[in-house]
Each structure stands twice: as structure tokens, then as C-alpha cells.
Design a protein around this motif. Structure first.
Motif, short mmCIF file in Angstrom:
data_model
loop_
_atom_site.label_atom_id
_atom_site.label_comp_id
_atom_site.label_asym_id
_atom_site.label_seq_id
_atom_site.Cartn_x
_atom_site.Cartn_y
_atom_site.Cartn_z
N ALA A 107 -40.80 7.83 19.08
CA ALA A 107 -39.99 8.87 18.43
C ALA A 107 -39.54 9.91 19.45
O ALA A 107 -38.39 10.37 19.42
CB ALA A 107 -40.78 9.53 17.30
N HIS A 108 -40.41 10.27 20.37
CA HIS A 108 -40.11 11.21 21.44
C HIS A 108 -38.95 10.67 22.29
O HIS A 108 -37.97 11.38 22.56
CB HIS A 108 -41.37 11.38 22.29
CG HIS A 108 -41.29 12.39 23.37
ND1 HIS A 108 -41.97 13.58 23.31
CD2 HIS A 108 -40.64 12.41 24.55
CE1 HIS A 108 -41.74 14.27 24.41
NE2 HIS A 108 -40.93 13.58 25.17
N ASN A 109 -39.05 9.41 22.69
CA ASN A 109 -38.01 8.79 23.50
C ASN A 109 -36.70 8.64 22.73
O ASN A 109 -35.62 8.76 23.31
CB ASN A 109 -38.48 7.43 24.02
CG ASN A 109 -39.49 7.59 25.13
OD1 ASN A 109 -39.31 8.38 26.04
ND2 ASN A 109 -40.57 6.84 25.05
N PHE A 110 -36.77 8.42 21.42
CA PHE A 110 -35.57 8.33 20.60
C PHE A 110 -34.82 9.67 20.60
O PHE A 110 -33.60 9.71 20.74
CB PHE A 110 -35.94 7.93 19.16
CG PHE A 110 -34.76 7.89 18.24
CD1 PHE A 110 -33.84 6.85 18.30
CD2 PHE A 110 -34.56 8.90 17.31
CE1 PHE A 110 -32.74 6.82 17.45
CE2 PHE A 110 -33.46 8.88 16.46
CZ PHE A 110 -32.55 7.83 16.53
N ILE A 111 -35.56 10.77 20.47
CA ILE A 111 -34.93 12.09 20.52
C ILE A 111 -34.26 12.31 21.88
O ILE A 111 -33.13 12.79 21.96
CB ILE A 111 -35.94 13.21 20.21
CG1 ILE A 111 -36.36 13.15 18.74
CG2 ILE A 111 -35.35 14.58 20.54
CD1 ILE A 111 -37.49 14.10 18.36
N ILE A 128 -39.14 18.12 24.99
CA ILE A 128 -39.44 17.65 23.65
C ILE A 128 -40.95 17.71 23.51
O ILE A 128 -41.67 17.04 24.27
CB ILE A 128 -38.93 16.20 23.44
CG1 ILE A 128 -37.42 16.14 23.73
CG2 ILE A 128 -39.26 15.70 22.04
CD1 ILE A 128 -36.90 14.74 23.97
N THR A 129 -41.43 18.50 22.58
CA THR A 129 -42.88 18.70 22.50
C THR A 129 -43.60 17.46 21.99
O THR A 129 -43.04 16.62 21.30
CB THR A 129 -43.24 19.89 21.59
OG1 THR A 129 -42.82 19.60 20.26
CG2 THR A 129 -42.62 21.18 22.07
N SER A 130 -44.87 17.41 22.37
CA SER A 130 -45.81 16.43 21.83
C SER A 130 -47.08 17.20 21.51
O SER A 130 -47.19 18.38 21.87
CB SER A 130 -46.05 15.32 22.86
OG SER A 130 -46.70 15.83 23.99
N PRO A 131 -48.04 16.60 20.83
CA PRO A 131 -49.24 17.35 20.46
C PRO A 131 -49.97 17.94 21.67
O PRO A 131 -50.57 19.00 21.56
CB PRO A 131 -50.11 16.33 19.75
CG PRO A 131 -49.25 15.19 19.41
CD PRO A 131 -48.07 15.22 20.33
N THR A 132 -49.89 17.27 22.82
CA THR A 132 -50.64 17.75 23.97
C THR A 132 -49.92 18.82 24.78
O THR A 132 -50.57 19.52 25.57
CB THR A 132 -50.96 16.56 24.92
OG1 THR A 132 -49.74 15.95 25.33
CG2 THR A 132 -51.87 15.56 24.24
N GLU A 165 -30.79 13.09 12.99
CA GLU A 165 -31.56 11.86 13.11
C GLU A 165 -32.91 12.07 13.80
O GLU A 165 -33.70 11.13 13.92
CB GLU A 165 -30.76 10.80 13.87
CG GLU A 165 -29.56 10.28 13.11
CD GLU A 165 -28.93 9.09 13.79
OE1 GLU A 165 -29.65 8.27 14.38
OE2 GLU A 165 -27.69 8.98 13.74
N PHE A 166 -33.18 13.29 14.25
CA PHE A 166 -34.44 13.55 14.94
C PHE A 166 -35.62 13.33 14.00
O PHE A 166 -35.69 13.94 12.93
CB PHE A 166 -34.52 14.98 15.44
CG PHE A 166 -33.64 15.32 16.61
CD1 PHE A 166 -32.68 14.45 17.09
CD2 PHE A 166 -33.77 16.55 17.24
CE1 PHE A 166 -31.88 14.78 18.18
CE2 PHE A 166 -32.98 16.90 18.32
CZ PHE A 166 -32.04 16.00 18.79
N PRO A 167 -36.56 12.49 14.38
CA PRO A 167 -37.78 12.34 13.55
C PRO A 167 -38.73 13.49 13.83
O PRO A 167 -38.82 13.98 14.96
CB PRO A 167 -38.37 11.01 14.04
CG PRO A 167 -37.89 10.88 15.45
CD PRO A 167 -36.54 11.56 15.49
N GLY A 168 -39.43 13.97 12.84
CA GLY A 168 -40.44 15.00 13.04
C GLY A 168 -41.65 14.43 13.74
O GLY A 168 -41.87 13.22 13.78
N ARG A 169 -42.46 15.30 14.29
CA ARG A 169 -43.72 14.90 14.95
C ARG A 169 -43.51 13.81 15.99
O ARG A 169 -44.16 12.80 15.98
CB ARG A 169 -44.75 14.44 13.92
CG ARG A 169 -45.06 15.47 12.87
CD ARG A 169 -45.92 16.53 13.43
NE ARG A 169 -46.33 17.45 12.39
CZ ARG A 169 -46.74 18.67 12.61
NH1 ARG A 169 -46.81 19.12 13.83
NH2 ARG A 169 -47.09 19.45 11.62
N ALA A 170 -42.56 14.04 16.89
CA ALA A 170 -42.25 13.05 17.93
C ALA A 170 -43.36 13.01 18.93
O ALA A 170 -43.45 13.45 19.93
CB ALA A 170 -40.91 13.35 18.56
#
Length: 197
Positions: free
Chosen positions: A49-53, A117-121, A192-197
């Protein structure tokens, strides 16, 4: 000239030690190693999802940037005065800078736009530390795509760095378009951005 050791006028040995630790860090393949205000960090592979954004941002940018600019994923940008070496998700930069700089990094101030693009870490670092360091480096535009914001997925465009402070040019939620000002002149769709990428 190696930008990891250049343009750092005070505490050269401290920066050199950080760079040595960074270079010797044996992170798993694909992980992102950075220096965040003097601390060497390792982050896991980004999600699909991160890479898709990242792709949703990168594709329309190609339609508006000049031929002598490039869009790089995983390019190291350094701000030695802030003890920092970051690997943003996207960096828009002049091709001549990539040709002129040896090694794996470029000076952050050479970027026209940096996208995180943020991630949990890394969400907290992207919101605060990286915004601060990019501002101090004079990066003209910083786009923060934050699917991990506690209030819900948000997009924030920072710009006009002055006296160590960015101005928020646009803040919205996933689904709201984001207008990137000149030199881009692009309205970026985010629906189209998915949440929680």
C-alpha cells in the motif's frame, strides 16, 4: 566530493563516527537505514500500500517536471549540520546533481520536493523531526502523506521555509486533492490512497 563528510564545520569527528556506524550497519536487504538527528535507525520494507501511494504521486509528477529533473525513490539526502541522513520515499531533484555527486547521497537543499509516506515505525519522525530538518535545509516543498495520523489519514504540504519554520500550504484528508505550487503546477489526486499504508 563525498557529501557524507562535506559541509560539516563543527564536530567533524562526531559526524564521521555516525557515518561509519551508518555504513557498517548490517540491516536486512531492502530495509531503510537513516541517521535521524544523530541516531542510526533501521526501518522494515514498506508495504505494498505504501509503494502504491508512492506510485500514485510519482506518475503525475513526471507529466509536469522538466526533462532535466528526476524523481528518485530511496535516494539518500544529507543534512550534516543537523546530524541527519534520510532516505525519503520520493525526491524530485535536478539530474545534474545526481551526475555531480559521487556515492549514494545528495545534499537535501538540492531537492525541489521531498515526499514522505508514513508507516507505523516512522510516522512520528516524518511528522516532526524530518519536517524540522528539511525546513532547516531549505527544501522548498515537503509533502507528508500520513496514513497513520491518529485523527485519520491526512496529507500536509509544507513550503516557504523561513527562519526554521515551514508554512502549511495545504492540509487535508485522503480523498482531497492537493495542489502542488510552481514549479509543479499540479493538482494531485489522492482519492485512491489506501489508509494505513
Amino acid at each position: 566530493m563525498n557529501r557524507l563528510s562535506a559541509d560539516y564545520s563543527h564536530r567533524d569527528s562526531d559526524w564521521d563516527r555516525l557515518v561509519e556506524i551508518f555504513e557498517k550497519t548490517d540491516a536486512p536487504e531492502g530495509c531503510k537505514t537513516e541517521i535521524v538527528e544523530g541516531i542510526v535507525t533501521v526501518a522494515p520494507l514498506p508495504s505494498n500500500a505504501h509503494n502504491f501511494i508512492a506510485d500514485c504521486v510519482q506518475r503525475p509528477l513526471y507529466s509536469v517536471i522538466p526533462d532535466d529533473w528526476g524523481i528518485c525513490q530511496r535516494l539518500g539526502v544529507v543534512v550534516p549540520s543537523r546530524d541527519s541522513l534520510f532516505v525519503p520515499d520520493l525526491v524530485v531533484i535536478g539530474i545534474e546533481v545526481l551526475r555531480a555527486e559521487g556515492g549514494y547521497t545528495v545534499p537535501a537543499e538540492a531537492a525541489a520536493l521531498i515526499v514522505e509516506i508514513t508507516s507505523p515505525t516512522n510516522a512520528r519522525q516524518d511528522r516532526t523531526r524530518k519536517a524540522d530538518v528539511y525546513c532547516h535545509a531549505g527544501v522548498p516543498l515537503y509533502l507528508l502523506i500520513d496514513g497513520w495520523d491518529p485523527a485519520g489519514p491526512t496529507i500536509t504540504l509544507y513550503g516557504e521555509p523561513k527562519n526554521g519554520v515551514y508554512r502549511v500550504l495545504r492540509a487535508g484528508r485522503f480523498g482531497d486533492p492537493v495542489r502542488l505550487p510552481d514549479p509543479f503546477g499540479l493538482e494531485l489526486a489522492t482519492d485512491e490512497f489506501p489508509g494505513r499504508a
